[in-house]
Motif scaffolding. Structure first.
Motif, PDB file in Angstrom:
ATOM      1  N   ASN A  56       6.653  27.560   0.073  1.00 25.06           N
ATOM      2  CA  ASN A  56       6.867  26.858  -1.183  1.00 25.06           C
ATOM      3  C   ASN A  56       7.862  27.682  -1.985  1.00 25.06           C
ATOM      4  OD1 ASN A  56       6.897  25.661  -3.669  1.00 25.06           O
ATOM      5  ND2 ASN A  56       4.694  25.735  -3.982  1.00 25.06           N
ATOM      6  N   ARG A  57       9.067  27.171  -2.176  1.00 28.98           N
ATOM      7  CA  ARG A  57      10.114  27.921  -2.859  1.00 28.98           C
ATOM      8  C   ARG A  57       9.816  28.137  -4.338  1.00 28.98           C
ATOM      9  NH1 ARG A  57      14.710  24.283  -1.718  1.00 28.98           N
ATOM     10  NH2 ARG A  57      13.011  22.854  -1.269  1.00 28.98           N
ATOM     11  N   SER A  58       8.779  27.505  -4.868  1.00 23.84           N
ATOM     12  CA  SER A  58       8.415  27.655  -6.282  1.00 23.84           C
ATOM     13  C   SER A  58       7.469  28.812  -6.546  1.00 23.84           C
ATOM     14  CB  SER A  58       7.793  26.362  -6.806  1.00 23.84           C
ATOM     15  OG  SER A  58       8.765  25.347  -6.852  1.00 23.84           O
ATOM     16  N   ILE A  59       7.051  29.526  -5.504  1.00 18.88           N
ATOM     17  CA  ILE A  59       6.163  30.684  -5.659  1.00 18.88           C
ATOM     18  C   ILE A  59       6.619  31.763  -4.682  1.00 18.88           C
ATOM     19  CG2 ILE A  59       4.442  29.806  -4.023  1.00 18.88           C
ATOM     20  CD1 ILE A  59       2.299  31.040  -5.932  1.00 18.88           C
ATOM     21  N   PRO A  60       6.508  33.025  -5.050  1.00 17.89           N
ATOM     22  CA  PRO A  60       6.914  34.083  -4.107  1.00 17.89           C
ATOM     23  C   PRO A  60       6.129  33.996  -2.803  1.00 17.89           C
ATOM     24  CG  PRO A  60       6.578  34.991  -6.299  1.00 17.89           C
ATOM     25  CD  PRO A  60       6.071  33.576  -6.337  1.00 17.89           C
TER      26      PRO A  60
END
Length: 142
Positions: A4-8
Motif C-alpha cells: 500500500n503506497r499510502s503507508i510505509p
C-alpha cells in the motif's frame, strides 16, 4: 504483506508527536538524515523514511503530546553506517548529545541524542557480528 503506497512498508512504525510537524520534518531531515515520504495535510502528519525503516510524525491533538522535559517514556533506535559522523551531524544541527559514541561488547558503537522536542534517540553502528552468548545474552535469531 500486501503493498500500500499510502503507508510505509516497514512492519513496525513508531509515531512520535511534535508541537510543529513541519518544523519536526525539517529538523529530523537536517539533523538525523531522515527523508520525507508523504506529507498529510499542511501540518497534521508526515511519513519519514530512513533506509528500510519508517517513522510517522504526528501533531499535538487531543491527548497526544510530546515528552515532558526531564522524562523519558520511549527511545527510538536507528541503525547507521558511521555513528561518529552521524553524531557530529546531529550535534551541528542542535541535537543534545546525551552519550557520546561508545563501543559495546555486543558489537555496536552507539550514541544517545535528544531532539528539539525531547524525544530520545539511540543511533547504532554495527562494528562486528557478535553472538549473544559472547557478552552474556541468551538466544538470538540465528
Amino acid at each position: 504483506m500486501k503493498r500500500n503506497r499510502s503507508i510505509p512498508s516497514a512492519q513496525v512504525i513508531p509515531v512520535l508527536i511534535y508541537p510543529d510537524v513541519r518544523e519536526a520534518v525539517d529538523w529530523l531531515t537536517n539533523a538525523f538524515g531522515f527523508e520525507e515520504r508523504v506529507q498529510i495535510g499542511e501540518s497534521h502528519r508526515s511519513q519519514l523514511s530512513f533506509g528500510d525503516g519508517a517513522l510517522i510524525i504526528g501533531d499535538v491533538r487531543g491527548d497526544r503530546r510530546p515528552p515532558r522535559e526531564g522524562e523519558e517514556d520511549h527511545s527510538v533506535v536507528v541503525r547507521v553506517e558511521d555513528a561518529n559522523a552521524h553524531c557530529e551531524r546531529a550535534r551541528s544541527a542542535g541535537a543534545k548529545i546525551l552519550m557520546e559514541p561508545t563501543d559495546f561488547e555486543y558489537g555496536e558503537r552507539q550514541y544517545h541524542a535528544e531532539d528539539f522536542a525531547g524525544h530520545r534517540w539511540t543511533f547504532s553502528e554495527t562494528l562486528r557480528d557478535t553472538a549473544p552468548d559472547e557478552w552474556g545474552g541468551i538466544g538470538g535469531w540465528d
